[in-house]
Design a protein around this motif. Structure first.
Motif, short mmCIF file in Angstrom:
data_model
loop_
_atom_site.label_atom_id
_atom_site.label_comp_id
_atom_site.label_asym_id
_atom_site.label_seq_id
_atom_site.Cartn_x
_atom_site.Cartn_y
_atom_site.Cartn_z
N LEU A 132 7.83 13.09 1.82
CA LEU A 132 7.73 11.93 2.69
C LEU A 132 8.91 11.90 3.64
CD1 LEU A 132 10.00 9.75 1.47
CD2 LEU A 132 8.20 9.30 -0.18
N ARG A 133 8.83 11.05 4.66
CA ARG A 133 9.94 10.73 5.55
C ARG A 133 10.29 9.27 5.26
NH1 ARG A 133 8.58 15.64 5.45
NH2 ARG A 133 8.51 16.86 7.39
N ALA A 134 11.52 9.02 4.85
CA ALA A 134 11.90 7.72 4.31
C ALA A 134 12.41 6.78 5.40
CB ALA A 134 12.97 7.89 3.24
N SER A 135 11.90 5.56 5.39
CA SER A 135 12.43 4.54 6.31
C SER A 135 13.79 4.04 5.85
CB SER A 135 11.45 3.37 6.41
OG SER A 135 11.19 2.82 5.13
N GLU A 136 14.03 4.06 4.54
CA GLU A 136 15.32 3.69 3.96
C GLU A 136 15.74 4.77 2.98
OE1 GLU A 136 16.09 -0.58 3.00
OE2 GLU A 136 13.92 -0.76 3.26
N ALA A 137 17.02 5.10 2.98
CA ALA A 137 17.50 6.25 2.21
C ALA A 137 17.83 5.93 0.76
CB ALA A 137 18.73 6.85 2.89
N GLY B 216 10.85 18.60 12.36
CA GLY B 216 10.14 18.04 13.50
C GLY B 216 8.76 17.47 13.25
N THR B 217 8.25 17.48 12.01
CA THR B 217 6.97 16.84 11.74
C THR B 217 7.21 15.50 11.05
OG1 THR B 217 5.81 18.96 11.51
CG2 THR B 217 4.75 17.03 10.56
N VAL B 218 6.88 14.43 11.76
CA VAL B 218 7.05 13.08 11.22
C VAL B 218 5.67 12.52 10.88
CG1 VAL B 218 7.86 10.74 11.72
CG2 VAL B 218 9.12 12.72 12.59
N PHE B 219 5.55 11.92 9.71
CA PHE B 219 4.27 11.34 9.32
C PHE B 219 4.49 10.06 8.53
CE2 PHE B 219 5.47 14.73 6.38
CZ PHE B 219 5.47 14.08 5.16
N THR C 239 2.79 8.66 2.99
CA THR C 239 3.09 7.84 4.16
C THR C 239 2.53 6.43 3.96
OG1 THR C 239 2.90 7.78 6.58
CG2 THR C 239 0.96 8.52 5.36
N HIS C 240 2.78 5.56 4.94
CA HIS C 240 2.25 4.19 4.98
C HIS C 240 2.59 3.40 3.72
CE1 HIS C 240 -1.05 6.26 7.59
NE2 HIS C 240 0.04 6.03 8.30
N GLY D 115 0.81 -1.20 0.00
CA GLY D 115 0.00 0.00 0.00
C GLY D 115 0.85 1.25 0.00
N ALA D 116 0.22 2.37 -0.36
CA ALA D 116 0.85 3.69 -0.32
C ALA D 116 -0.25 4.71 -0.07
CB ALA D 116 1.58 4.01 -1.62
N ASP D 117 -0.05 5.53 0.93
CA ASP D 117 -1.07 6.47 1.38
C ASP D 117 -0.54 7.89 1.27
OD1 ASP D 117 -3.41 7.41 2.54
OD2 ASP D 117 -2.87 6.83 4.59
N SER D 118 -1.41 8.88 1.42
CA SER D 118 -0.99 10.27 1.49
C SER D 118 -2.08 11.10 2.14
CB SER D 118 -0.65 10.84 0.10
OG SER D 118 -1.81 10.89 -0.71
N TYR D 119 -1.67 12.24 2.68
CA TYR D 119 -2.59 13.23 3.23
C TYR D 119 -2.58 14.47 2.35
CZ TYR D 119 -2.38 10.66 7.70
OH TYR D 119 -2.44 9.70 8.69
N SER D 120 -3.72 15.14 2.25
CA SER D 120 -3.76 16.43 1.58
C SER D 120 -3.25 17.49 2.55
CB SER D 120 -5.18 16.77 1.13
OG SER D 120 -6.08 16.69 2.22
#
Length: 401
Positions: A113-118, A398-401, A78-79, A56-61
């Motif tokens: 996005l904030r990446a779990s792997e670079a 400082g905003t992680v999502f 995210t997700h 899956g792949a999600d996002s927020y507006s």
């Protein structure tokens, strides 16, 4: 790829996809969270192997603050995850490419996005647009300089048991004017409240007000409370720190530094140019960690994004952008202090869309990118002019999502 990708339909599918995300990340714990309460309808894509969700792949507006203060329509991605049994089948590629086109259809200009792997996202056109670092303060030694603004702790009130999402959200909305800040979506705020409510330790919240208007807050929690009174390094972690100006910032710093029974204060993520290390009389009381990537940015509409931000005074540059996934981004743009225009003809420099993303907010210098071959320069002064144009102020962290 033998799987089908489509938007998820209904809470059952959303929760099934969220469980796939948790399984793929291994180290996350969300308990019995109902993912349908923190996601936006129609934005969560699922990858189906027959009838089974395997990715899956999600996002927020949202909106993103760019240099000059404008807010551009933005997707907070995210997700993203795929079951370990279905790796290396092109599923993530299919999800990300479909997501980019869906984001474009919504009229959103950039995604972050904030990446779990670079090593995953650059091949999809994402670049590191901002970084942050952890900071640990020895509260036993740290004293603010006399030159620090007179933020008064008398203007700070405790709202531990009365804190509401609406209170914090209202303060953040007014304060979040820093370059790189995003409008935190409703699902983000719900998740933070759920985490505080479910946490095994008390979260403390202090709010600063100026002339009756709330303009800053800090959320913090103790570490290892079971051994608190026997520890010689009683530590609190700053979960969230928001201040709209130097007075609120100084008052909240003073609140933290004058807490009784606290030896160490840990900030998991502050901006690389955060002023706190400069604010104390003993610089060794502040231990700064290594820089790590925070914001990964992807252009969905390069032309709109370049036009949205402002540029410093320098001669215009003609920059050719190469984007293998979104054809309309492939163009030459003349960028100058008066704005950006799509043009034809020869460029002064050429770069790919991920490299442009790294420089867009001012977090990475063009000179550094050129030195490692990420910019093809045809005009001798192009890199200096790009650095002059794209220079920007402090970046948010400082905003992680």
């Amino acid at each position: 790829m033998s799987v089908a990708i489509r938007p998820l339909s209904g809470p059952a599918e959303v929760n099934a996809a969220f469980r796939v995300f948790l399984r793929s990340m291994v180290g996350l714990r969300f308990g019995q969270l109902d993912a349908a309460t923190i996601t936006e309808e129609g934005r969560y894509l699922g990858a189906f192997d027959c009838e089974v969700i395997v990715g899956g792949a999600d996002s927020y507006s949202s909106q993103l603050v760019v240099p000059g203060g404008a807010r551009v329509p933005h997707a907070a991605v995210t997700h993203v995850g795929v079951l370990p049994t279905h790796r290396r089948r092109g599923i993530v590629t299919g999800l990300i490419e479909r997501q980019l086109h869906d984001i474009a259809d919504r009229g959103e200009v950039v995604a972050t996005l904030r990446a779990s792997e670079a090593v995953i996202y650059e091949r999809f056109g994402y670049g590191i647009a901002s970084s942050s670092r952890a900071v640990t303060i020895d509260a036993r030694r740290a004293r603010l300089r006399d030159t620090v603004p007179d933020g008064d702790t008398n203007d700070v009130r405790l709202v531990d048991d009365a804190v509401t999402t609406e209170l914090l959200e209202d303060i953040y909305r007014r304060a979040a004017t820093w370059v790189g800040a995003i409008d935190r979506p409703a699902g983000w705020w719900r998740l933070q409240q759920l985490r505080r409510d479910a946490a095994p330790v008390q979260h403390y919240v202090a709010v600063h007000s100026s002339d009756g208007v709330d303009d800053g807050y800090v959320v913090y929690k103790p570490e290892d409370p079971d051994h608190w009174f026997s520890s010689d390094a009683k530590t609190i972690t700053v979960v969230d720190f928001v201040a709209s100006g130097p007075t609120a910032r100084a008052a909240l710093w003073r609140h933290l530094l004058t807490l009784d029974l606290v030896d160490l204060i840990e900030w998991p993520a502050v901006a690389l140019d955060d002023s706190l290390p400069l604010a104390v009389t003993d610089p060794r009381a502040v231990r700064q960690g290594a820089a790590h990537d925070e914001t990964w940015l992807r252009f969905v509409d390069v032309e709109s994004a370049l036009r949205a931000r402002t540029y410093r005074i320098d001669d215009p540059v003609r920059l050719e952008v190469v984007d293998p996934l979104i054809d309309r981004n492939n163009a030459v743009f003349e960028i100058g202090p008066k704005g950006t225009e799509r043009v034809t003809g020869k460029s002064d420099a050429t770069t790919d869309v991920a490299t442009l993303a790294a420089a867009y907010l001012g977090g990475t210098r063009w000179r550094s990118l050129a030195e490692v071959g990420r910019v093809d320069v045809s005009a001798a002064s192009a890199v200096d002019r790009l650095d002059g144009l794209f220079a920007a102020g402090a970046l948010f962290a400082g905003t992680v999502f």
